[in-house]
Motif scaffolding. Structure first.
Motif, PDB file in Angstrom:
ATOM      1  N   PRO A   1      13.180 -47.215 -45.381  1.00  0.00           N
ATOM      2  CA  PRO A   1      12.474 -47.032 -46.667  1.00  0.00           C
ATOM      3  C   PRO A   1      11.062 -47.603 -46.585  1.00  0.00           C
ATOM      4  N   ALA A   2      10.155 -47.008 -47.313  1.00  0.00           N
ATOM      5  CA  ALA A   2       8.768 -47.460 -47.295  1.00  0.00           C
ATOM      6  C   ALA A   2       8.634 -48.891 -47.781  1.00  0.00           C
ATOM      7  N   ASP A   3       9.435 -49.263 -48.790  1.00  0.00           N
ATOM      8  CA  ASP A   3       9.302 -50.606 -49.326  1.00  0.00           C
ATOM      9  C   ASP A   3       9.889 -51.674 -48.410  1.00  0.00           C
ATOM     10  N   ALA A   4      10.495 -51.246 -47.289  1.00  0.00           N
ATOM     11  CA  ALA A   4      10.999 -52.207 -46.306  1.00  0.00           C
ATOM     12  C   ALA A   4       9.968 -52.516 -45.229  1.00  0.00           C
ATOM     13  N   ILE A   5       8.876 -51.728 -45.183  1.00  0.00           N
ATOM     14  CA  ILE A   5       7.853 -51.902 -44.146  1.00  0.00           C
ATOM     15  C   ILE A   5       6.765 -52.821 -44.668  1.00  0.00           C
ATOM     16  N   ALA A   6       6.515 -53.900 -43.940  1.00  0.00           N
ATOM     17  CA  ALA A   6       5.469 -54.843 -44.339  1.00  0.00           C
ATOM     18  C   ALA A   6       4.124 -54.448 -43.753  1.00  0.00           C
ATOM     19  N   ARG A   7       4.094 -54.110 -42.479  1.00  0.00           N
ATOM     20  CA  ARG A   7       2.826 -53.742 -41.846  1.00  0.00           C
ATOM     21  C   ARG A   7       3.076 -53.032 -40.526  1.00  0.00           C
ATOM     22  N   VAL A   8       2.020 -52.428 -40.036  1.00  0.00           N
ATOM     23  CA  VAL A   8       2.032 -51.761 -38.734  1.00  0.00           C
ATOM     24  C   VAL A   8       1.193 -52.605 -37.774  1.00  0.00           C
ATOM     25  N   ALA A   9       1.807 -53.114 -36.721  1.00  0.00           N
ATOM     26  CA  ALA A   9       1.122 -54.005 -35.786  1.00  0.00           C
ATOM     27  C   ALA A   9       0.887 -53.289 -34.461  1.00  0.00           C
ATOM     28  N   PRO A  10      -0.368 -53.037 -34.086  1.00  0.00           N
ATOM     29  CA  PRO A  10      -0.643 -52.411 -32.784  1.00  0.00           C
ATOM     30  C   PRO A  10      -0.153 -53.287 -31.637  1.00  0.00           C
ATOM     31  N   TRP A  11       0.311 -52.673 -30.578  1.00  0.00           N
ATOM     32  CA  TRP A  11       0.703 -53.423 -29.397  1.00  0.00           C
ATOM     33  C   TRP A  11      -0.514 -54.176 -28.859  1.00  0.00           C
ATOM     34  N   ARG A  12      -0.338 -55.449 -28.559  1.00  0.00           N
ATOM     35  CA  ARG A  12      -1.448 -56.240 -28.026  1.00  0.00           C
ATOM     36  C   ARG A  12      -1.886 -55.738 -26.654  1.00  0.00           C
ATOM     37  N   VAL A  13      -0.940 -55.282 -25.878  1.00  0.00           N
ATOM     38  CA  VAL A  13      -1.240 -54.680 -24.575  1.00  0.00           C
ATOM     39  C   VAL A  13      -0.809 -53.218 -24.635  1.00  0.00           C
ATOM     40  N   PRO A  14      -1.741 -52.269 -24.559  1.00  0.00           N
ATOM     41  CA  PRO A  14      -1.388 -50.844 -24.718  1.00  0.00           C
ATOM     42  C   PRO A  14      -0.710 -50.261 -23.482  1.00  0.00           C
TER      43      PRO A  14
ATOM     44  N   PRO B   1      -0.652 -46.476 -25.645  1.00  0.00           N
ATOM     45  CA  PRO B   1      -0.907 -46.994 -26.990  1.00  0.00           C
ATOM     46  C   PRO B   1       0.350 -46.925 -27.842  1.00  0.00           C
ATOM     47  N   GLY B   2       0.518 -47.905 -28.715  1.00  0.00           N
ATOM     48  CA  GLY B   2       1.691 -47.903 -29.568  1.00  0.00           C
ATOM     49  C   GLY B   2       1.623 -48.971 -30.634  1.00  0.00           C
ATOM     50  N   VAL B   3       2.630 -48.991 -31.481  1.00  0.00           N
ATOM     51  CA  VAL B   3       2.685 -49.951 -32.586  1.00  0.00           C
ATOM     52  C   VAL B   3       4.111 -50.457 -32.751  1.00  0.00           C
ATOM     53  N   ALA B   4       4.208 -51.598 -33.416  1.00  0.00           N
ATOM     54  CA  ALA B   4       5.492 -52.137 -33.850  1.00  0.00           C
ATOM     55  C   ALA B   4       5.506 -52.168 -35.370  1.00  0.00           C
ATOM     56  N   LEU B   5       6.636 -51.851 -35.955  1.00  0.00           N
ATOM     57  CA  LEU B   5       6.782 -51.910 -37.402  1.00  0.00           C
ATOM     58  C   LEU B   5       7.362 -53.266 -37.793  1.00  0.00           C
ATOM     59  N   ARG B   6       6.610 -54.020 -38.576  1.00  0.00           N
ATOM     60  CA  ARG B   6       7.082 -55.305 -39.085  1.00  0.00           C
ATOM     61  C   ARG B   6       7.714 -55.076 -40.458  1.00  0.00           C
ATOM     62  N   LEU B   7       8.931 -55.552 -40.638  1.00  0.00           N
ATOM     63  CA  LEU B   7       9.666 -55.333 -41.871  1.00  0.00           C
ATOM     64  C   LEU B   7       9.519 -56.528 -42.809  1.00  0.00           C
ATOM     65  N   ARG B   8       9.730 -56.291 -44.088  1.00  0.00           N
ATOM     66  CA  ARG B   8       9.591 -57.353 -45.080  1.00  0.00           C
ATOM     67  C   ARG B   8      10.665 -58.425 -44.923  1.00  0.00           C
TER      68      ARG B   8
ATOM     69  N   GLY C   1      11.184 -59.883 -42.301  1.00  0.00           N
ATOM     70  CA  GLY C   1      10.705 -60.776 -41.256  1.00  0.00           C
ATOM     71  C   GLY C   1      11.062 -60.309 -39.868  1.00  0.00           C
ATOM     72  N   ARG C   2      11.921 -59.315 -39.780  1.00  0.00           N
ATOM     73  CA  ARG C   2      12.320 -58.783 -38.483  1.00  0.00           C
ATOM     74  C   ARG C   2      11.387 -57.649 -38.060  1.00  0.00           C
TER      75      ARG C   2
END
Length: 290
Positions: free
Chosen positions: A102-115, A119-126, A128-129
């Motif tokens: 669900p959209a309300d479970a997503i806190a932010r989109v974190a780009p991979w520090r090392v591409p 290139p890619g991203v990790a989804l941080r959830l509200r 904390g996981r």
């Protein structure tokens, strides 16, 4: 029909969904393959005692470049998935797995520090996981913007202006297919191969068909294939230097002047083409100068 099925699809992405272990392995393989290319080039240029003979070069290239790159590609194929962004969340489909977030479970989109492996991203959830899969795609910024448009993910948290996302977006405009690589290396290698093979035949056998008349067609074709393969590998090693410099410049531009990344990328791609297609004949000419 569930709510997700009835919702409007905002965006669809073809992605690589990597677990932590599979991403770490794929990244290590890509790093090994990439780092081996300039090191092999140094070996070709400076190894004289003993020299890096064609057979040894083929073996080293296969072990440290071709095989790791192929293994990383196979891991990417195994991680292939579809990601659909809906009005109220997203759905990841990977083989027999279907995961809704669900959209309300997503806190932010974190780009991979090392591409890596791309290139890619990790989804941080509200909660904390972190979402169980890392998401690799050519333009992660497009996913960040799509998530910024749905409820629950603020544009600032989508990190749309992150240097790595800006770099990836510019890089995604220059995509290479397998047939581009075939033409660039295998087919283009025929020109310098013809020059080098002709010189070898005249020096070793007194004429272009000398080996054919003396040892037969099989030996003649085998020698040509050795020259062709070695030349193609040399071109890959040579191109890796231009590519490494170009990517470093684009990554630096993304961090220092993100508004100019697209312009820097175009200039870098042009420089790579000129350096490669014009540089190879010049280097070949230098080799035959007295």
């Amino acid at each position: 029909m569930n709510a997700t099925a009835a919702a409007r699809v905002c965006a669809t992405f073809r992605i690589g969904a990597y677990s932590r272990r599979s991403r770490a392995l794929a990244a290590a393989l890509v790093m090994l393959a990439s780092a081996s290319l300039p090191l092999l080039l140094l070996g070709v240029l400076f190894s004289t005692d003993p020299p890096l003979v064609p057979l040894l070069l083929m073996q080293l290239f296969s072990i440290f470049a071709a095989l790791p790159a192929t293994a990383a590609w196979l891991l990417g194929r195994a991680a292939a998935a579809d990601l659909e962004v809906y009005e109220h969340g997203l759905v990841l489909r990977r083989r027999r797995t279907r995961i809704e977030v669900p959209a309300d479970a997503i806190a932010r989109v974190a780009p991979w520090r090392v591409p890596l492996p791309g290139p890619g991203v990790a989804l941080r959830l509200r909660s904390g996981r972190r979402f169980r899969y890392g998401i690799r795609l050519a333009d992660p910024g497009a996913l960040a913007r799509a998530l910024a448009d749905i409820a629950g993910v603020a544009p600032a948290r989508a990190a749309g202006a992150h240097p790595l996302l800006v770099y990836a977006e510019a890089r995604s405009t220059a995509r290479w297919r397998w047939y581009h690589l075939l033409a660039k290396f295998a087919l283009f290698a025929l020109a310098p191969t013809a020059v080098l093979f002709n010189a070898h035949q005249h020096i070793a056998y007194g004429g272009l068909l000398g080996e054919y008349y003396l040892l037969g067609l099989a030996s003649y074709v085998r020698t040509f294939l050795v020259y062709w393969t070695t030349t193609a590998i040399d071109l890959v090693l040579y191109a890796s230097v231009w590519r490494g410099v170009a990517e470093a410049l684009c990554l630096t531009a993304a961090a220092v002047a993100p508004a100019r990344v697209a312009r820097v990328r175009r200039a870098a791609e042009i420089a790579c083409r000129i350096g490669y297609y014009a540089g190879v004949p010049v280097l070949l000419l230098i080799r035959f100068l007295p």
